[in-house]
Write a protein that holds these residues in place. Structure first.
Motif, PDB file in Angstrom:
ATOM      1  N   VAL A  60      58.918  -1.498 -27.426  1.00 38.31           N
ATOM      2  CA  VAL A  60      58.641  -2.927 -27.312  1.00 38.31           C
ATOM      3  C   VAL A  60      59.884  -3.717 -27.700  1.00 38.31           C
ATOM      4  O   VAL A  60      60.742  -3.219 -28.438  1.00 38.31           O
ATOM      5  CB  VAL A  60      57.443  -3.353 -28.200  1.00 38.31           C
ATOM      6  N   PRO A  73      51.970   1.047 -26.003  1.00 39.82           N
ATOM      7  CA  PRO A  73      53.406   0.838 -25.821  1.00 39.82           C
ATOM      8  C   PRO A  73      54.217   1.865 -26.615  1.00 39.82           C
ATOM      9  O   PRO A  73      53.892   2.167 -27.760  1.00 39.82           O
ATOM     10  CB  PRO A  73      53.649  -0.572 -26.360  1.00 39.82           C
ATOM     11  N   SER A 115      57.254  -7.881 -25.976  1.00 41.24           N
ATOM     12  CA  SER A 115      57.091  -7.452 -24.588  1.00 41.24           C
ATOM     13  C   SER A 115      57.117  -5.930 -24.539  1.00 41.24           C
ATOM     14  O   SER A 115      57.878  -5.297 -25.269  1.00 41.24           O
ATOM     15  CB  SER A 115      58.232  -7.981 -23.722  1.00 41.24           C
ATOM     16  N   VAL A 116      56.330  -5.360 -23.655  1.00 46.38           N
ATOM     17  CA  VAL A 116      56.300  -3.911 -23.489  1.00 46.38           C
ATOM     18  C   VAL A 116      57.454  -3.501 -22.585  1.00 46.38           C
ATOM     19  O   VAL A 116      57.637  -4.048 -21.505  1.00 46.38           O
ATOM     20  CB  VAL A 116      54.965  -3.440 -22.884  1.00 46.38           C
ATOM     21  N   GLU A 118      51.327 -11.890 -27.542  1.00 40.68           N
ATOM     22  CA  GLU A 118      52.550 -12.262 -26.823  1.00 40.68           C
ATOM     23  C   GLU A 118      53.766 -12.480 -27.738  1.00 40.68           C
ATOM     24  O   GLU A 118      54.649 -13.255 -27.429  1.00 40.68           O
ATOM     25  CB  GLU A 118      52.304 -13.479 -25.938  1.00 40.68           C
ATOM     26  N   VAL A 146      51.431  -7.269 -28.709  1.00 40.36           N
ATOM     27  CA  VAL A 146      51.498  -7.442 -27.247  1.00 40.36           C
ATOM     28  C   VAL A 146      50.451  -8.454 -26.808  1.00 40.36           C
ATOM     29  O   VAL A 146      50.743  -9.377 -26.033  1.00 40.36           O
ATOM     30  CB  VAL A 146      51.293  -6.088 -26.515  1.00 40.36           C
TER      31      VAL A 146
END
Length: 178
Positions: A61, A58, A39-40, A36, A33
């Motif tokens: 994801v 998370p 994405s969560v 990058e 995360v």
């Protein structure tokens, strides 16, 4: 915190794998995360802290880049059992993977090959009986499953641990009960 894995979805929000379920340890999920790469989608009610940062762990994801799925299914012992739904193809009984054998329909000593089209799941008693009575035939003729067929089979055998936040992503295309 060690019991907080993240379910990994492809960029189209489908799981990368059902069996085994595609999971990331929370440490790897947080790292991905922050870099990058993912994405969560959903989070646990648990936070990880460093001296300068606090982040909720998370629970689901999604990859930012779509990973194409394999066009063919890998020929493995487990995938044969999964294709056959963990049922002996001679007696029809349902068994645990440890209680099934890999059976050549046409024995190798008679020219049979180890392939999707000649291998079935069999319980030990049927496998031994087949050695004596070569007229035994499988209930379902063996064939190579498509990736879609094996995916459907994998959904029939959910893992032991499912976090409630994962349900919407694992079975989103399954018909709901009334």
């Amino acid at each position: 915190m060690q019991h907080h894995p993240a379910l990994v979805l492809n960029a189209d929000f489908r799981p990368l794998s059902y069996f085994p379920l595609s999971l990331l340890p929370w440490q790897d999920a947080v790292s991905a995360v922050l870099s990058e790469k993912i994405s969560v989608v959903a989070e646990y009610d648990v936070v990880a802290r460093s001296p300068s940062t606090e982040i909720r762990l998370p629970s689901v994801v999604a990859l930012r880049q779509y990973q194409p799925l394999a066009q063919r299914v890998a020929f493995t012992r487990f995938n044969v059992f999964l294709r056959d739904r963990f049922k002996c193809q001679y007696c029809g009984g349902k068994f645990a993977a440890a209680d099934l054998t890999f059976d050549h329909v046409l024995p190798r000593c008679r020219g049979g090959v180890t392939s999707w089209e000649n291998i079935v799941a069999a319980c030990s008693p049927c496998n031994q009986a087949k050695d004596k009575f070569s007229a035994m035939r499988p209930v379902t003729p063996p064939r190579e499953p498509s990736p879609h067929e094996l995916l459907a089979a994998k959904r029939s055998f959910p893992p032991n641990h499912l976090h409630e936040s994962w349900n919407d992503y694992l079975y989103w295309d399954v018909e709901l009960e009334n």
